[in-house]
Enzyme design. Structure first.
Site, PDB file in Angstrom:
ATOM      1  N   ARG A 145      -0.444  44.446   2.561  1.00 16.32           N
ATOM      2  CA  ARG A 145       0.299  43.752   1.499  1.00 16.32           C
ATOM      3  C   ARG A 145       1.507  44.548   1.049  1.00 16.32           C
ATOM      4  NH1 ARG A 145      -4.877  43.151  -2.121  1.00 16.32           N
ATOM      5  NH2 ARG A 145      -4.892  45.238  -1.280  1.00 16.32           N
ATOM      6  N   SER A 195      -8.610  40.357  -4.123  1.00 16.66           N
ATOM      7  CA  SER A 195      -9.862  39.797  -4.643  1.00 16.66           C
ATOM      8  C   SER A 195     -10.173  40.346  -6.029  1.00 16.66           C
ATOM      9  CB  SER A 195     -11.021  40.136  -3.699  1.00 16.66           C
ATOM     10  OG  SER A 195     -10.802  39.585  -2.430  1.00 16.66           O
ATOM     11  N   HIS A 241      -6.043  36.294   2.487  1.00 18.57           N
ATOM     12  CA  HIS A 241      -6.986  36.450   3.607  1.00 18.57           C
ATOM     13  C   HIS A 241      -6.857  35.270   4.575  1.00 18.57           C
ATOM     14  CE1 HIS A 241      -9.646  38.821   0.610  1.00 18.57           C
ATOM     15  NE2 HIS A 241      -9.179  39.696   1.486  1.00 18.57           N
ATOM     16  N   LYS A 261     -19.696  49.193  -2.884  1.00 18.52           N
ATOM     17  CA  LYS A 261     -19.322  48.208  -3.903  1.00 18.52           C
ATOM     18  C   LYS A 261     -20.616  47.644  -4.455  1.00 18.52           C
ATOM     19  CE  LYS A 261     -14.701  47.233  -2.309  1.00 18.52           C
ATOM     20  NZ  LYS A 261     -13.709  46.279  -1.828  1.00 18.52           N
TER      21      LYS A 261
HETATM   22  O1  PNS Z   1     -11.823  44.058   2.010  1.00 22.36           O
HETATM   23  P1  PNS Z   1     -11.999  45.542   2.010  1.00 22.36           P
HETATM   24  O2  PNS Z   1     -13.073  45.966   1.015  1.00 22.36           O
HETATM   25  O3  PNS Z   1     -10.706  46.280   1.774  1.00 22.36           O
HETATM   26  O4  PNS Z   1     -12.519  45.935   3.499  1.00 22.36           O
HETATM   27  C1  PNS Z   1     -12.830  47.275   3.796  1.00 22.36           C
HETATM   28  C2  PNS Z   1     -13.541  47.394   5.151  1.00 22.36           C
HETATM   29  C3  PNS Z   1     -14.697  46.447   5.224  1.00 22.36           C
HETATM   30  C4  PNS Z   1     -12.564  47.049   6.246  1.00 22.36           C
HETATM   31  C5  PNS Z   1     -14.022  48.854   5.265  1.00 22.36           C
HETATM   32  O5  PNS Z   1     -14.686  49.184   4.084  1.00 22.36           O
HETATM   33  C6  PNS Z   1     -14.961  49.104   6.442  1.00 22.36           C
HETATM   34  O6  PNS Z   1     -14.531  49.098   7.568  1.00 22.36           O
HETATM   35  N1  PNS Z   1     -16.258  49.311   6.111  1.00 22.36           N
HETATM   36  C7  PNS Z   1     -17.290  49.547   7.097  1.00 22.36           C
HETATM   37  C8  PNS Z   1     -17.767  51.019   7.039  1.00 22.36           C
HETATM   38  C9  PNS Z   1     -16.882  51.889   7.905  1.00 22.36           C
HETATM   39  O7  PNS Z   1     -16.767  51.687   9.096  1.00 22.36           O
HETATM   40  N2  PNS Z   1     -16.239  52.887   7.253  1.00 22.36           N
HETATM   41  C10 PNS Z   1     -15.306  53.764   7.916  1.00 22.36           C
HETATM   42  C11 PNS Z   1     -13.947  53.106   8.021  1.00 22.36           C
HETATM   43  S1  PNS Z   1     -12.809  54.097   8.906  1.00 22.36           S
END
Ligand code: PNS
Length: 171
Positions: free
Chosen positions: A99, A136, A25, A49
């Protein structure tokens, strides 16, 4: 865009769970801060989560401490849709790290959805190859089973993790 030449007027947002932030990150954040004039690192409050290891405040605190040398990086959090948050803060671009190839399928769908909802594009940075296997969730698993994760997280995060293990009474 040439390496090291900031894209004018762009405010990038780098969203994630950051539970905890890893060196992968931080590599994406540092590279983004060299490209974009403003980078907001945004911790999502993700109801899916259910039991994060770190509270929202802890994750923000770790990110703030790890990025304190990067003057154009700010740390924030959001609830709900990324597309709404992007519009609210007036960001121009979403940054994500990739990744491995298998990351791409989900990320492509998310990029299309976010662009459809907010008209904001997603730009992908390839993770440094030395972090391609660092996530993570693996960091938490290795650490909580007593493995050495010092190579994969910033010192600040290691301290937070050690404190967490003491609090939880785990070895
Ligand atoms: O670190 P992560 O858990 O892979 O991040 C995921 C994240 C935060 C980028 C994704 O879960 C997100 O954008 N969540 C906000 C809710 C949302 O907008 N969902 C639709 C995504 S297209």
């Amino acid at each position: 865009m040439r390496n090291g030449t900031p894209v004018p007027q762009s405010h990038a947002i780098y969203p994630g769970s950051f539970d905890p932030p890893t060196n992968g990150h931080l590599d994406v954040i540092a590279r983004s801060s060299a490209i974009f004039p403003i980078v907001t690192v945004a911790v999502v409050v993700n109801p899916q989560k259910r039991s994060p290891l770190f509270t929202l405040d802890e994750r923000e605190e770790m990110l703030r401490r790890c990025t304190k040398e990067l003057s154009n990086v700010r740390v924030d959090h959001f609830r709900g849709l990324l597309a709404d948050y992007v519009r609210r803060i007036g960001a121009d671009v979403i940054v994500k790290g990739l990744r491995v190839v298998s990351d791409f399928e989900n990320e492509m769908a998310a990029a299309h959805m976010n662009r459809s909802l907010s008209n904001v594009d997603t730009m992908f940075l390839m993770s440094d190859s030395s972090y391609s296997f660092v996530s993570s969730s693996l960091i938490k698993e290795v650490f909580l089973q007593g493995g050495d994760i010092a190579r994969y997280v910033p010192d600040v995060v290691l301290e937070f993790m050690q404190q967490k293990r003491q609090t939880h009474g785990r070895k």
